[in-house]
Design a protein around this motif. Structure first.
Motif, PDB file in Angstrom:
ATOM      1  N   ALA A 125       0.840  -1.207   0.000  1.00 52.60           N
ATOM      2  CA  ALA A 125       0.000   0.000   0.000  1.00 52.60           C
ATOM      3  C   ALA A 125       0.874   1.255   0.000  1.00 52.60           C
ATOM      4  CB  ALA A 125      -0.928  -0.010   1.214  1.00 52.60           C
ATOM      5  N   SER A 126       1.988   1.196   0.704  1.00 50.56           N
ATOM      6  CA  SER A 126       2.888   2.340   0.748  1.00 50.56           C
ATOM      7  C   SER A 126       3.497   2.581  -0.632  1.00 50.56           C
ATOM      8  CB  SER A 126       3.983   2.088   1.799  1.00 50.56           C
ATOM      9  OG  SER A 126       4.989   3.055   1.723  1.00 50.56           O
TER      10      SER A 126
ATOM     11  N   LEU B  68       2.250   1.827  -3.533  1.00 52.35           N
ATOM     12  CA  LEU B  68       1.244   2.343  -4.480  1.00 52.35           C
ATOM     13  C   LEU B  68       0.935   3.811  -4.216  1.00 52.35           C
ATOM     14  CD1 LEU B  68      -0.705   1.370  -6.799  1.00 52.35           C
ATOM     15  CD2 LEU B  68      -2.486   1.403  -5.053  1.00 52.35           C
ATOM     16  N   THR B  69       0.691   4.132  -2.950  1.00 53.04           N
ATOM     17  CA  THR B  69       0.219   5.493  -2.659  1.00 53.04           C
ATOM     18  C   THR B  69       1.361   6.507  -2.644  1.00 53.04           C
ATOM     19  OG1 THR B  69       0.376   5.012  -0.294  1.00 53.04           O
ATOM     20  CG2 THR B  69      -1.776   4.758  -1.310  1.00 53.04           C
ATOM     21  N   LYS B  70       2.537   6.090  -2.180  1.00 56.77           N
ATOM     22  CA  LYS B  70       3.615   7.064  -1.994  1.00 56.77           C
ATOM     23  C   LYS B  70       4.616   7.035  -3.144  1.00 56.77           C
ATOM     24  CE  LYS B  70       2.576   7.245   2.865  1.00 56.77           C
ATOM     25  NZ  LYS B  70       2.929   7.036   4.251  1.00 56.77           N
ATOM     26  N   ASN B  71       5.239   5.915  -3.401  1.00 57.99           N
ATOM     27  CA  ASN B  71       6.216   5.895  -4.497  1.00 57.99           C
ATOM     28  C   ASN B  71       5.554   6.058  -5.859  1.00 57.99           C
ATOM     29  OD1 ASN B  71       7.281   3.802  -2.267  1.00 57.99           O
ATOM     30  ND2 ASN B  71       8.975   4.981  -3.099  1.00 57.99           N
ATOM     31  N   LEU B  72       4.353   5.486  -6.024  1.00 55.11           N
ATOM     32  CA  LEU B  72       3.692   5.593  -7.333  1.00 55.11           C
ATOM     33  C   LEU B  72       2.654   6.716  -7.367  1.00 55.11           C
ATOM     34  CD1 LEU B  72       3.258   1.778  -8.190  1.00 55.11           C
ATOM     35  CD2 LEU B  72       4.972   3.367  -9.082  1.00 55.11           C
ATOM     36  N   LEU B  73       2.390   7.316  -6.242  1.00 55.68           N
ATOM     37  CA  LEU B  73       1.417   8.425  -6.121  1.00 55.68           C
ATOM     38  C   LEU B  73       0.060   8.101  -6.736  1.00 55.68           C
ATOM     39  CD1 LEU B  73       3.212  11.873  -6.648  1.00 55.68           C
ATOM     40  CD2 LEU B  73       2.462  10.808  -4.528  1.00 55.68           C
ATOM     41  N   VAL B  74      -0.357   6.844  -6.567  1.00 55.40           N
ATOM     42  CA  VAL B  74      -1.697   6.445  -7.035  1.00 55.40           C
ATOM     43  C   VAL B  74      -2.655   6.608  -5.865  1.00 55.40           C
ATOM     44  CG1 VAL B  74      -3.102   4.504  -7.841  1.00 55.40           C
ATOM     45  CG2 VAL B  74      -0.800   4.860  -8.774  1.00 55.40           C
ATOM     46  N   ASP B  75      -3.804   7.187  -6.137  1.00 52.03           N
ATOM     47  CA  ASP B  75      -4.831   7.417  -5.115  1.00 52.03           C
ATOM     48  C   ASP B  75      -5.111   6.098  -4.361  1.00 52.03           C
ATOM     49  OD1 ASP B  75      -7.245   7.891  -3.746  1.00 52.03           O
ATOM     50  OD2 ASP B  75      -7.922   9.311  -5.275  1.00 52.03           O
TER      51      ASP B  75
ATOM     52  N   ARG C 168       6.449   8.600   6.529  1.00 54.67           N
ATOM     53  CA  ARG C 168       6.858   7.219   6.783  1.00 54.67           C
ATOM     54  C   ARG C 168       6.608   6.415   5.512  1.00 54.67           C
ATOM     55  NH1 ARG C 168       4.424   2.831  10.908  1.00 54.67           N
ATOM     56  NH2 ARG C 168       6.103   1.333  10.767  1.00 54.67           N
ATOM     57  N   ILE C 169       7.634   6.385   4.678  1.00 51.80           N
ATOM     58  CA  ILE C 169       7.515   5.697   3.392  1.00 51.80           C
ATOM     59  C   ILE C 169       8.346   4.420   3.491  1.00 51.80           C
ATOM     60  CG2 ILE C 169       7.966   5.873   0.915  1.00 51.80           C
ATOM     61  CD1 ILE C 169       7.603   8.953   1.240  1.00 51.80           C
ATOM     62  N   PHE C 170       7.671   3.292   3.473  1.00 44.98           N
ATOM     63  CA  PHE C 170       8.396   2.025   3.641  1.00 44.98           C
ATOM     64  C   PHE C 170       9.376   1.828   2.480  1.00 44.98           C
ATOM     65  CE2 PHE C 170       4.496   1.095   6.014  1.00 44.98           C
ATOM     66  CZ  PHE C 170       5.008   0.513   7.164  1.00 44.98           C
ATOM     67  N   ASN C 171      10.590   1.436   2.810  1.00 41.56           N
ATOM     68  CA  ASN C 171      11.497   1.004   1.745  1.00 41.56           C
ATOM     69  C   ASN C 171      11.315  -0.515   1.603  1.00 41.56           C
ATOM     70  OD1 ASN C 171      13.793  -0.202   0.494  1.00 41.56           O
ATOM     71  ND2 ASN C 171      14.789   1.788   0.635  1.00 41.56           N
ATOM     72  N   PRO C 172      10.743  -0.969   0.482  1.00 47.32           N
ATOM     73  CA  PRO C 172      10.389  -2.392   0.371  1.00 47.32           C
ATOM     74  C   PRO C 172      11.602  -3.315   0.376  1.00 47.32           C
ATOM     75  CG  PRO C 172       9.772  -1.174  -1.627  1.00 47.32           C
ATOM     76  CD  PRO C 172      10.329  -0.173  -0.687  1.00 47.32           C
ATOM     77  N   VAL C 173      12.765  -2.785  -0.002  1.00 52.39           N
ATOM     78  CA  VAL C 173      13.964  -3.633  -0.011  1.00 52.39           C
ATOM     79  C   VAL C 173      14.455  -3.824   1.429  1.00 52.39           C
ATOM     80  CG1 VAL C 173      16.324  -3.857  -0.856  1.00 52.39           C
ATOM     81  CG2 VAL C 173      14.546  -2.868  -2.334  1.00 52.39           C
ATOM     82  N   THR C 174      14.507  -2.730   2.174  1.00 53.17           N
ATOM     83  CA  THR C 174      14.914  -2.819   3.584  1.00 53.17           C
ATOM     84  C   THR C 174      13.926  -3.682   4.363  1.00 53.17           C
ATOM     85  OG1 THR C 174      15.553  -0.520   3.278  1.00 53.17           O
ATOM     86  CG2 THR C 174      15.685  -1.365   5.503  1.00 53.17           C
TER      87      THR C 174
ATOM     88  N   ALA D 108      14.150   8.410  -5.781  1.00 53.98           N
ATOM     89  CA  ALA D 108      13.595   9.607  -6.449  1.00 53.98           C
ATOM     90  C   ALA D 108      12.088   9.722  -6.163  1.00 53.98           C
ATOM     91  CB  ALA D 108      13.838   9.526  -7.950  1.00 53.98           C
ATOM     92  N   SER D 109      11.403   8.581  -6.148  1.00 54.55           N
ATOM     93  CA  SER D 109       9.942   8.640  -5.950  1.00 54.55           C
ATOM     94  C   SER D 109       9.610   9.003  -4.508  1.00 54.55           C
ATOM     95  CB  SER D 109       9.282   7.321  -6.343  1.00 54.55           C
ATOM     96  OG  SER D 109       9.819   6.256  -5.603  1.00 54.55           O
ATOM     97  N   ARG D 110      10.506   8.677  -3.614  1.00 56.64           N
ATOM     98  CA  ARG D 110      10.299   9.088  -2.217  1.00 56.64           C
ATOM     99  C   ARG D 110      10.329  10.618  -2.118  1.00 56.64           C
ATOM    100  NH1 ARG D 110      11.215   8.135   3.315  1.00 56.64           N
ATOM    101  NH2 ARG D 110      12.239   9.993   4.068  1.00 56.64           N
TER     102      ARG D 110
END
Ligand code: FAD
Length: 478
Positions: free
Chosen positions: A362-363, A365-372, A411-417, A465-467
């Motif tokens: 969800a993070s 989609l909404t934050k890195n991809l800026l999708v509603d 608080r943007i999750f880093n999916p790799v970390t 960059a998307s963060r």
């Protein structure tokens, strides 16, 4: 509530089942059986105004759950009548045809559903049908839990404190079998079969769901028992998607195959027998989050479309047409970001996703991809077997930052970390991404440009960059 009962009506009571497909700890069924003959009714209502049509995975679960309920009710000598249509019309029709003198149901908390129930109650009051409702799906009525100032709770900790300070009633046993003559379903306008309701998805998806789950009340109890045996590991294990560390009770709770009272009571008994543990306390807290989300829905009835924090109304989500390809890649589990793709494929194949991975997907989609977030919520609504009108939108708004007591936007999750921390041996990622399972030379958390040679896509988005873009977007709403 209760209307004066007309002497002209029969002694049968209709038990109107909704999201409570069980016989144990079912106050409405219990009350009806105590009164005399009971006839169970389920109405597939896809027509009442505002009632959200079920998603595909939920429909699959409903099909199995109704079959299981029918078998349990038969053992009690209570027939189950299935009807389809707007409940505000169907329920009075059944009451008329049977001449039943009473109707019972367990309360629901969505606004459109409450409106339907109020209309049926009014109809009953005018016809001398005794209508009685009960609390069964939540430990406490959302309308009763209020802050000192009299408003709704917006922060979880004081809500949880208030909830814990109240007594939780004991669960009821299932009613006893064999009470008198029963009305035949035909007397009530012909029952339908769930097989005729077109509830099942294409066979391939149905098979995946059937492999992952045993639907029904008995399975819910088995799951609860098995989980409590290892609840001590939950404190650490609940965050590990590579382990079977959580209860997986969510679809059973969603469909009411087991009541929160029964789960609460079993957990509290377990504590009395084996002593307290951080795992058990954490588990009770999660039940508290379930209540908190329903509490939010009670106060924000259109939670799946409306921001709890109005600041988000001005949020610059990407244009849907421009973001369509990214949304599709996310839905299909082909973003090139392994933990996200593993989660989305787990969802597609089993109708469920681990909570940690739900947060990460969800993070992204909404934050890195800026999708509603509403596009993501709608997808989850269709794909989850536990898709829930309160816990779905409530959690989406929590991740997006627009909800009550939500995670802050930054608080943007880093999916790799996250993957390295919570799936350290890459067992989860390799299980759901067979492309990455074999090649030991590729980093399963970050295959990057080595992915395409294995049939796995390169990342569709640069995480760093998307963060920055996400932080700028949020700042622009100030
Ligand atoms: P356990 O960890 O065993 O927890 C026990 C029970 O507590 C769960 O069955 C559930 O009823 C409740 N619970 C646990 N976590 C939460 C939570 N964060 N919020 C509310 N209740 C919780 N849960 C749903 O039931 N339906 C949904 O539609 C749903 N959508 C979600 C969407 C997103 C984006 C996120 C981040 C979370 C969502 N959740 C939803 C919450 C949570 O992910 C699931 O309840 C949990 O993963 C279910 O697995 P479990 O039964 O093994 O949970």
């Amino acid at each position: 509530m209760s209307a004066p009962e007309s002497p002209d009506r029969g002694t049968t009571t209709i038990v109107w089942f909704r999201d409570d497909l069980r016989v144990t700890d079912h106050p409405a069924l219990d009350a009806a059986c105590r009164r005399g003959e009971a006839l169970a009714l389920y109405v597939l209502d896809e027509a009442s105004e505002g009632v959200r049509p079920l998603g595909a995975a939920a429909r699959w679960w409903l099909d199995g759950s109704l079959r299981s309920l029918r078998a349990s009710l038969e053992e009690l000598g209570v027939p189950l009548l299935l009807r389809r249509g707007p409940a505000g019309q169907v329920v009075p029709d059944v009451l008329e045809r049977t001449g039943a003198g009473g109707i019972t149901w367990n309360r629901r908390y969505g606004a459109p559903e409450r409106a339907v129930d109020a209309a049926v109650e009014q109809w009953c009051a005018g016809r001398g049908v005794a209508a009685r409702s009960f609390r069964a799906g939540l430990l406490h009525e959302p309308s009763e839990l209020r802050t000192g100032a009299g408003g709704p709770y917006r922060v979880f900790t004081p809500f949880w404190k208030a909830l814990r300070s109240r007594e939780v009633r004991q669960p009821l046993p299932a009613p006893r079998a064999g009470r008198g003559a029963l009305p035949r379903a035909a007397d009530a306008g012909g029952g339908e079969d769930p097989g005729g309701w077109d509830l099942l998805p294409p066979p391939e998806r149905a098979e995946g769901l059937a492999r992952a789950w045993t639907v029904g009340e008995a399975a819910a109890w088995e799951r609860l028992d098995a989980f409590l045996d290892r609840v001590e590991d939950y404190a650490e294990g609940h965050d590990r998607p590579d382990r079977d560390g959580t209860s997986r009770l969510s679809p059973h709770l969603r469909w009411g195959e087991i009541s929160p009272y029964a789960v609460w009571d079993a957990a509290v008994r377990h504590r009395a027998e084996r002593g307290s543990s951080p795992g058990l306390e954490k588990f009770l807290t999660e039940l508290g989050w379930r209540e908190f989300n329903w509490h939010q829905l009670h106060h924000v009835p259109d939670l799946h479309v409306r921001h709890v924090r109005p600041r988000f109304d001005a949020f610059p989500w990407r244009d849907p047409a421009e973001a369509a390809a990214d949304l599709r890649a996310w839905q299909q589990g082909r973003t090139g970001i392994p933990l996200v793709d593993a989660g989305m494929r787990q969802l597609e194949q089993t109708g469920w996703m681990h909570n940690r991975v739900r947060m990460v997907t969800a993070s992204l989609l909404t934050k890195n991809l800026l999708v509603d977030w509403r596009a993501g919520e709608q997808w989850f609504w269709d794909r989850l077997v536990d898709a829930d009108p309160a816990c779905g939108p409530g959690n989406w708004q929590w991740v997006a930052g627009s909800g009550a007591d939500a995670s802050p936007w930054f608080r943007i999750f880093n999916p790799v970390t996250q993957a390295r921390k919570f799936d350290p041996d890459a067992r989860y990622v390799r299980r759901w991404l067979p492309e990455l399972a074999g090649d030991e030379g590729v980093d399963p958390f970050e295959p990057g440009p080595l992915g395409p040679a294995l049939g796995y896509p390169e990342p569709i988005v640069d995480l760093r960059a998307s963060r920055e873009r996400a932080l700028d977007a949020y700042a622009s709403t100030r």
